[in-house]
Each structure stands twice: as structure tokens, then as C-alpha cells.
Scaffold this motif. Structure first.
Motif, PDB file in Angstrom:
ATOM      1  N   HIS A  79      11.317  71.446  43.285  1.00 37.93           N
ATOM      2  CA  HIS A  79      12.566  70.814  42.885  1.00 37.93           C
ATOM      3  C   HIS A  79      13.160  71.565  41.694  1.00 37.93           C
ATOM      4  O   HIS A  79      12.424  71.983  40.790  1.00 37.93           O
ATOM      5  N   PRO A  80      14.486  71.770  41.679  1.00 35.79           N
ATOM      6  CA  PRO A  80      15.101  72.526  40.571  1.00 35.79           C
ATOM      7  C   PRO A  80      14.818  71.936  39.200  1.00 35.79           C
ATOM      8  O   PRO A  80      14.804  72.660  38.199  1.00 35.79           O
ATOM      9  N   ALA A  81      14.598  70.623  39.140  1.00 37.68           N
ATOM     10  CA  ALA A  81      14.363  69.979  37.843  1.00 37.68           C
ATOM     11  C   ALA A  81      12.912  70.093  37.386  1.00 37.68           C
ATOM     12  O   ALA A  81      12.584  69.695  36.269  1.00 37.68           O
ATOM     13  N   ALA A  82      12.048  70.617  38.239  1.00 39.28           N
ATOM     14  CA  ALA A  82      10.628  70.715  37.882  1.00 39.28           C
ATOM     15  C   ALA A  82      10.436  71.742  36.771  1.00 39.28           C
ATOM     16  O   ALA A  82      11.024  72.820  36.807  1.00 39.28           O
ATOM     17  N   PRO A  83       9.619  71.419  35.754  1.00 40.57           N
ATOM     18  CA  PRO A  83       9.367  72.384  34.676  1.00 40.57           C
ATOM     19  C   PRO A  83       8.586  73.584  35.194  1.00 40.57           C
ATOM     20  O   PRO A  83       7.898  73.494  36.213  1.00 40.57           O
ATOM     21  N   PRO A  84       8.672  74.713  34.499  1.00 46.54           N
ATOM     22  CA  PRO A  84       7.998  75.937  34.972  1.00 46.54           C
ATOM     23  C   PRO A  84       6.503  75.761  35.177  1.00 46.54           C
ATOM     24  O   PRO A  84       5.943  76.255  36.154  1.00 46.54           O
ATOM     25  N   GLU A  85       5.841  75.050  34.246  1.00 47.39           N
ATOM     26  CA  GLU A  85       4.393  74.897  34.387  1.00 47.39           C
ATOM     27  C   GLU A  85       4.030  74.064  35.613  1.00 47.39           C
ATOM     28  O   GLU A  85       2.976  74.258  36.228  1.00 47.39           O
ATOM     29  N   HIS A  86       4.915  73.143  35.989  1.00 45.02           N
ATOM     30  CA  HIS A  86       4.658  72.331  37.185  1.00 45.02           C
ATOM     31  C   HIS A  86       4.815  73.173  38.449  1.00 45.02           C
ATOM     32  O   HIS A  86       4.114  72.964  39.440  1.00 45.02           O
ATOM     33  N   MET A  87       5.729  74.131  38.414  1.00 44.72           N
ATOM     34  CA  MET A  87       5.921  75.015  39.561  1.00 44.72           C
ATOM     35  C   MET A  87       4.704  75.911  39.761  1.00 44.72           C
ATOM     36  O   MET A  87       4.358  76.264  40.885  1.00 44.72           O
ATOM     37  N   LYS A  88       4.049  76.269  38.658  1.00 41.49           N
ATOM     38  CA  LYS A  88       2.879  77.139  38.758  1.00 41.49           C
ATOM     39  C   LYS A  88       1.637  76.367  39.173  1.00 41.49           C
ATOM     40  O   LYS A  88       0.858  76.820  40.003  1.00 41.49           O
ATOM     41  N   GLU A  89       1.436  75.209  38.567  1.00 40.31           N
ATOM     42  CA  GLU A  89       0.282  74.365  38.888  1.00 40.31           C
ATOM     43  C   GLU A  89       0.672  72.916  38.619  1.00 40.31           C
ATOM     44  O   GLU A  89       0.824  72.509  37.467  1.00 40.31           O
ATOM     45  N   PRO A  90       0.846  72.111  39.667  1.00 42.11           N
ATOM     46  CA  PRO A  90       1.347  70.746  39.479  1.00 42.11           C
ATOM     47  C   PRO A  90       0.350  69.792  38.832  1.00 42.11           C
ATOM     48  O   PRO A  90       0.750  68.764  38.294  1.00 42.11           O
ATOM     49  N   LEU A  91      -0.940  70.099  38.875  1.00 45.72           N
ATOM     50  CA  LEU A  91      -1.947  69.189  38.330  1.00 45.72           C
ATOM     51  C   LEU A  91      -2.226  69.519  36.867  1.00 45.72           C
ATOM     52  O   LEU A  91      -2.705  70.607  36.538  1.00 45.72           O
ATOM     53  N   ALA A  92      -1.939  68.555  35.994  1.00 44.62           N
ATOM     54  CA  ALA A  92      -2.083  68.785  34.553  1.00 44.62           C
ATOM     55  C   ALA A  92      -3.534  69.048  34.163  1.00 44.62           C
ATOM     56  O   ALA A  92      -3.813  69.897  33.309  1.00 44.62           O
ATOM     57  N   TYR A  93      -4.478  68.340  34.771  1.00 46.59           N
ATOM     58  CA  TYR A  93      -5.878  68.533  34.384  1.00 46.59           C
ATOM     59  C   TYR A  93      -6.393  69.908  34.819  1.00 46.59           C
ATOM     60  O   TYR A  93      -7.288  70.476  34.191  1.00 46.59           O
ATOM     61  N   MET A  94      -5.799  70.459  35.879  1.00 48.05           N
ATOM     62  CA  MET A  94      -6.145  71.820  36.291  1.00 48.05           C
ATOM     63  C   MET A  94      -5.633  72.831  35.264  1.00 48.05           C
ATOM     64  O   MET A  94      -6.335  73.783  34.899  1.00 48.05           O
ATOM     65  N   ARG A  95      -4.398  72.617  34.803  1.00 48.15           N
ATOM     66  CA  ARG A  95      -3.832  73.520  33.792  1.00 48.15           C
ATOM     67  C   ARG A  95      -4.651  73.476  32.511  1.00 48.15           C
ATOM     68  O   ARG A  95      -4.896  74.504  31.874  1.00 48.15           O
ATOM     69  N   LYS A  96      -5.084  72.282  32.140  1.00 48.31           N
ATOM     70  CA  LYS A  96      -5.882  72.137  30.921  1.00 48.31           C
ATOM     71  C   LYS A  96      -7.222  72.855  31.058  1.00 48.31           C
ATOM     72  O   LYS A  96      -7.661  73.569  30.145  1.00 48.31           O
ATOM     73  N   ALA A  97      -7.869  72.685  32.210  1.00 46.07           N
ATOM     74  CA  ALA A  97      -9.161  73.339  32.437  1.00 46.07           C
ATOM     75  C   ALA A  97      -9.007  74.856  32.461  1.00 46.07           C
ATOM     76  O   ALA A  97      -9.840  75.586  31.916  1.00 46.07           O
ATOM     77  N   GLN A  98      -7.929  75.323  33.071  1.00 50.97           N
ATOM     78  CA  GLN A  98      -7.711  76.763  33.136  1.00 50.97           C
ATOM     79  C   GLN A  98      -7.442  77.335  31.750  1.00 50.97           C
ATOM     80  O   GLN A  98      -7.946  78.412  31.395  1.00 50.97           O
ATOM     81  N   GLY A  99      -6.657  76.612  30.953  1.00 50.04           N
ATOM     82  CA  GLY A  99      -6.395  77.068  29.588  1.00 50.04           C
ATOM     83  C   GLY A  99      -7.670  77.163  28.767  1.00 50.04           C
ATOM     84  O   GLY A  99      -7.863  78.122  28.005  1.00 50.04           O
ATOM     85  N   SER A 100      -8.551  76.187  28.919  1.00 45.70           N
ATOM     86  CA  SER A 100      -9.825  76.204  28.188  1.00 45.70           C
ATOM     87  C   SER A 100     -10.696  77.379  28.627  1.00 45.70           C
ATOM     88  O   SER A 100     -11.346  78.035  27.803  1.00 45.70           O
ATOM     89  N   TRP A 101     -10.696  77.650  29.935  1.00 47.74           N
ATOM     90  CA  TRP A 101     -11.502  78.758  30.447  1.00 47.74           C
ATOM     91  C   TRP A 101     -10.961  80.099  29.948  1.00 47.74           C
ATOM     92  O   TRP A 101     -11.736  80.989  29.573  1.00 47.74           O
ATOM     93  N   GLU A 102      -9.641  80.242  29.917  1.00 45.95           N
ATOM     94  CA  GLU A 102      -9.050  81.489  29.433  1.00 45.95           C
ATOM     95  C   GLU A 102      -9.378  81.715  27.961  1.00 45.95           C
ATOM     96  O   GLU A 102      -9.673  82.844  27.545  1.00 45.95           O
TER      97      GLU A 102
END
Length: 353
Positions: A79-102
């Protein structure tokens, strides 16, 4: 949700935008200008005549392959209104886990640099540049001491991270159940069911021929293998990426493998491609990255000791070292939630940088 028509329009617009900056776009423009001097191009039907020329000269097929290649790697429109991070990975807990791993990976790299007193990136001395250039095609003969370079992470560490992934919005209850024993990774993700998998992998059905099975010694080659190779040659003659991808789902003949995969991936060996590779090679020669030693050690510990891959050791070094300098890979991060690590070249004449 994005309606299908809007999603299709958005996808078309993005692909057009990407192709406008490609070498194919300039080649098509050049061929269109060349066609203007041909007698069959009439002013009153200029547009259609140029289209016919591009079609008969094979350029339309190249454009189709380029579009098909983009569709294969392009993410689904959001959706055009979706934020960039949601377009990359819609699940917030996945983004958090990936950030911690990086962060964990970067900390490990920085710790290694501190312990060994080496920078993440630096310019090679001229003598080292000449030495590397001279042994470019036989890097496997070099035996540097890499004992101090440790792995950035252990496979069990990564497995542990995956095992600890939990969806905070998913309540499985405190009581143990059958679902708790289905696997180590307890992440509720939508996956395809058996009928959908059967449809996606229909070529693996018992009634469909498959190279590697139906060309065994017990099966005469005229029953399947010869016909499959003949069809493969026809696919190559047509230069159709989509047809090639569908064809290899029943197996890829060894003799046609290189050409078929080049067609599927829509890659060529044009002069500009060779020049681009030489530029990447030059970057390897000029600059030394910490990753180079990690790549070298990884190949030494794996491919060098493998009965099938040791003959490709030198090629692995060349490809991986050049790939680590390829800035076009950064385009991947426009639709991937991963964050590219950054390092800066240290100038020995400016030690404070």
C-alpha cells in the motif's frame, strides 16, 4: 490491501523506472535511431514500423527478458501509505530480531579488528597490489596465516536466535501441545499447504519426465533424454527467459547448463560487462578488506577440502572478492530489511581519519 489494478500499475511504473537507467534502454534508443535510416520505415507509420523493426531484430525479446527478470526479483507492491520498513519486513518482531543479530555481527567484527589491530578496510601497499595481481589466477596456491581470524559467528548461535523467535501477538498457551513438538523454530508463518505445493512442483510428479531420473542407465535415452536436450536447444534458440526457467524445472542438461542459466538470469558477456568486472577486480587489487581474510579462510576450510569443489578454488576467490566490492548489491537493501554494514578506507597519510 492494495487492489490488483493499482498494484499492477505500481509494478509497471517501478520496472519502467528501473529499466530507464539500464544499458538496455540506451541500446534500444540507439537501435531505434538506426532504424530511421532504413527504407522500410515510413513517416506515416513511424511508431509501428519501429516496433516491428525491434521485434524482428530480436530487441523486443531482450526487453521481455529484462522485464521478466525484474518481476522475479521485485517485491510485491504494498500500500502506498505503508512505511518503508513495513515494505521490507511487515513483522515488527522480525525486524527487531534482525537488528539485534546485525549488531551482534558488527560487534564481533569490530572486536576482531581491535584484537588484531587491523582496520575494516585499508588501501594495499603498491608491492602487495603487484603481488596480488600477479597471482590473481592462482590465489589457491597462497597459504597466509589466518589462524588468528575466528569465525564471525557459530552456526549454533544463529540457530539459537531462530529458536528464540516468538510472535508477541500469538498466544500458544502454557500447556504443552502437539504443536510444541513440530520443530525447533516456533514461528507461526503462513506456508503453502500440500495441494498448493503439489501444484507448484507439478514437474516432480511421477507422470512427468525428470532429468537425472528418467535418463538413468536403465532407461534408453531416446525415451526422454534426447527429446529433452532437443527442446533445450530450441529454448536457447528462442532466447526466452521465461521458457528457459520453465524448461529447467524438468532438469538441466550439462551441455546446456551455462547458456540456460545465463538466459534465465538475463546476463550477458558484453564489453561493458567485462569492463565492469575489471573495475571490481581493480577495487580488490587496490583495497584490502577484513572480509577478504574471512572469505579466504572460509574457502580454505570448505571448498579446498571438497572432492568436487577444490578445482574451483581460484574461481571462488575471484568471484567472492569481486562480489564484495559490487555496489549494485546495495540495491537489494531497498526491499530487504537487512542493513548493509559500512566501513571506511583509512588513508595512511591521514591517520586521524
Amino acid at each position: 490491501m492494495l487492489d490488483p489494478d493499482s498494484g499492477l500499475s505500481l509494478t509497471i511504473a517501478r520496472i519502467v523506472q528501473r529499466l530507464k537507467g539500464s544499458s538496455l534502454h540506451s541500446q534500444l534508443e540507439r537501435q531505434a535511431r538506426v532504424s530511421l535510416h532504413k527504407p522500410e520505415i515510413k513517416l506515416e507509420s513511424l511508431k509501428e514500423d519501429i516496433k516491428d523493426f525491434l521485434k524482428t531484430s530480436g530487441w523486443e525479446k531482450k526487453l521481455q527478458n529484462a522485464v521478466y527478470s525484474e518481476l522475479n526479483v521485485f517485491p510485491s507492491p504494498c500500500h502506498p501509505a505503508a512505511p518503508p520498513e513495513h515494505m521490507k519486513e511487515p513483522l515488527a518482531y522480525m525486524r527487531k530480531a534482525q537488528g539485534s543479530w546485525e549488531k551482534r555481527i558488527l560487534k564481533s567484527l569490530n572486536s576482531m579488528c581491535t584484537e588484531l589491530s587491523i582496520p575494516l578496510a585499508q588501501k594495499r601497499p603498491v608491492s602487495e597490489q603487484k603481488e596480488l595481481l600477479n597471482k590473481w589466477n592462482e590465489m589457491g596456491t597462497d597459504e597466509p596465516d589466518l589462524s588468528l581470524f575466528r569465525p564471525v559467528y557459530a552456526p549454533k548461535d544463529f540457530l539459537e536466535v531462530l529458536m528464540n523467535l516468538r510472535n508477541p501477538n500469538y498466544e500458544n498457551g502454557e500447556q504443552p501441545s502437539f504443536r510444541n513438538h513440530l520443530g525447533l523454530i516456533q514461528v507461526p508463518l503462513k506456508v503453502k499447504d500440500i495441494p498448493e505445493l503439489k501444484e507448484d512442483f507439478s514437474e516432480l510428479g511421477l507422470n512427468i519426465g525428470q532429468l537425472g531420473i528418467d535418463d538413468s542407465a536403465q532407461v534408453p535415452p531416446e525415451f526422454f533424454e534426447n527429446e529433452h536436450v532437443r527442446v533445450g536447444q530450441k529454448v536457447l534458440a528462442e532466447q526466452d527467459s521465461a521458457a528457459a526457467q520453465q524448461y529447467v524445472r524438468q532438469g538441466c542438461p550439462t551441455a546446456l547448463r551455462a547458456d540456460l542459466w545465463a538466459l534465465i538470469l538475463n546476463i550477458s558477456n558484453q564489453p561493458e560487462d567485462i569492463l565492469y568486472y575489471e573495475q571490481l577486480k581493480s577495487n580488490v587489487i587496490q583495497h584490502d578488506l577484513l572480509v577478504d581474510s574471512l572469505i579466504y579462510k572460509d574457502v580454505k576450510l570448505t571448498a579446498s577440502n571438497d572432492d568436487y569443489y577444490f578445482v574451483f578454488e581460484d574461481y571462488l576467490y575471484q568471484v567472492l572478492l569481486c562480489f564484495s566490492r559490487d555496489t549494485s548489491v546495495l540495491e537489494h537493501f531497498t526491499y530487504s530489511s537487512a542493513t548493509p554494514p559500512k566501513s571506511y578506507i583509512r588513508d595512511p597519510h591521514l591517520p586521524w581519519l
